[in-house]
Design a protein around this motif. Structure first.
Motif, PDB file in Angstrom:
ATOM      1  N   UNK A   1     116.710  49.035  59.039  1.00  0.00           N
ATOM      2  CA  UNK A   1     116.292  48.590  60.373  1.00  0.00           C
ATOM      3  C   UNK A   1     116.172  47.065  60.348  1.00  0.00           C
ATOM      4  N   UNK A   2     116.939  46.427  61.191  1.00  0.00           N
ATOM      5  CA  UNK A   2     116.849  44.976  61.351  1.00  0.00           C
ATOM      6  C   UNK A   2     115.752  44.680  62.374  1.00  0.00           C
ATOM      7  N   UNK A   3     114.923  43.690  62.084  1.00  0.00           N
ATOM      8  CA  UNK A   3     113.867  43.293  63.021  1.00  0.00           C
ATOM      9  C   UNK A   3     114.480  42.345  64.049  1.00  0.00           C
TER      10      UNK A   3
ATOM     11  N   UNK B   1     104.596  36.917  69.832  1.00  0.00           N
ATOM     12  CA  UNK B   1     104.890  35.497  70.082  1.00  0.00           C
ATOM     13  C   UNK B   1     104.996  34.685  68.792  1.00  0.00           C
ATOM     14  N   UNK B   2     104.369  35.157  67.716  1.00  0.00           N
ATOM     15  CA  UNK B   2     104.418  34.459  66.436  1.00  0.00           C
ATOM     16  C   UNK B   2     105.586  34.864  65.556  1.00  0.00           C
ATOM     17  N   UNK B   3     106.445  35.764  66.038  1.00  0.00           N
ATOM     18  CA  UNK B   3     107.599  36.192  65.250  1.00  0.00           C
ATOM     19  C   UNK B   3     107.278  37.280  64.238  1.00  0.00           C
ATOM     20  N   UNK B   4     106.088  37.873  64.338  1.00  0.00           N
ATOM     21  CA  UNK B   4     105.663  38.948  63.442  1.00  0.00           C
ATOM     22  C   UNK B   4     105.904  40.281  64.146  1.00  0.00           C
TER      23      UNK B   4
ATOM     24  N   UNK C   1     103.254  48.261  67.382  1.00  0.00           N
ATOM     25  CA  UNK C   1     103.878  49.449  67.980  1.00  0.00           C
ATOM     26  C   UNK C   1     105.356  49.571  67.619  1.00  0.00           C
ATOM     27  N   UNK C   2     105.985  48.493  67.205  1.00  0.00           N
ATOM     28  CA  UNK C   2     107.398  48.549  66.822  1.00  0.00           C
ATOM     29  C   UNK C   2     107.617  49.466  65.626  1.00  0.00           C
TER      30      UNK C   2
ATOM     31  N   UNK D   1     105.863  41.867  58.599  1.00  0.00           N
ATOM     32  CA  UNK D   1     107.317  41.704  58.598  1.00  0.00           C
ATOM     33  C   UNK D   1     107.645  40.752  59.743  1.00  0.00           C
ATOM     34  N   UNK D   2     108.757  40.051  59.605  1.00  0.00           N
ATOM     35  CA  UNK D   2     109.079  39.000  60.561  1.00  0.00           C
ATOM     36  C   UNK D   2     110.469  39.162  61.170  1.00  0.00           C
TER      37      UNK D   2
END
Length: 141
Positions: free
Chosen positions: A14-16, A23-26, A30-31, A75-76
């Motif tokens: 799974x690619x993030x 908003x912080x890229x984290x 819920x994802x 994860x980012x």
């Protein structure tokens, strides 16, 4: 729940994406629910079972009954995660998954125990997992 490197179960990449993050890229908490859902779906597909066919041909569907989730590390955006789906326990109308999301180096990011219940598609009431599927899931234990 142990180290992912000890696990021999199913793993799905799974690619993030940006939409998965805050908003912080984290990765937004819920994802992970979506990531885990994708891995469970792909696990069933790898066994030869499509969920839409199980509904139309066999009159069953699966629903999450409960979930315990631990967020271990952030994860980012743009990271590639491997998400596992391993059946831990199997009952006549439900099964328990152990699931983990790890980075490419097997560093644990998030893990969950997910209880899935088999439902009759017409009534949404619990029903027995069909024997052909129960047998295949038993083989995976």
């Amino acid at each position: 729940m142990g180290d992912i490197s000890e696990q021999t179960g199913f793993r799905w990449p799974v690619r993030v994406y940006y939409e998965d993050t805050d908003a912080g890229g984290v990765v937004y908490h819920a994802s992970y629910l979506r990531f885990f859902e994708r891995a469970r779906t792909e696990f069933l597909r790898s066994l030869g079972f499509e969920q839409d066919e199980l509904r139309t041909r066999h009159g069953i569907l699966f629903a999450v009954r409960s979930m315990h989730i631990d967020y271990v590390k952030a994860a980012r955006f743009n990271e590639l995660l491997w998400v596992s789906a391993e059946v831990e326990q199997l009952k006549s109308a439900s099964f328990m998954f152990n699931q983990r999301a790890v980075r490419q180096d097997d560093e644990l990011v998030c893990e969950a125990r997910v209880r899935i219940v088999c439902l009759a598609a017409e009534t949404f009431r619990p029903t027995a997992i069909p024997d052909f599927l129960l047998q295949q899931l038993n083989n995976d234990l």
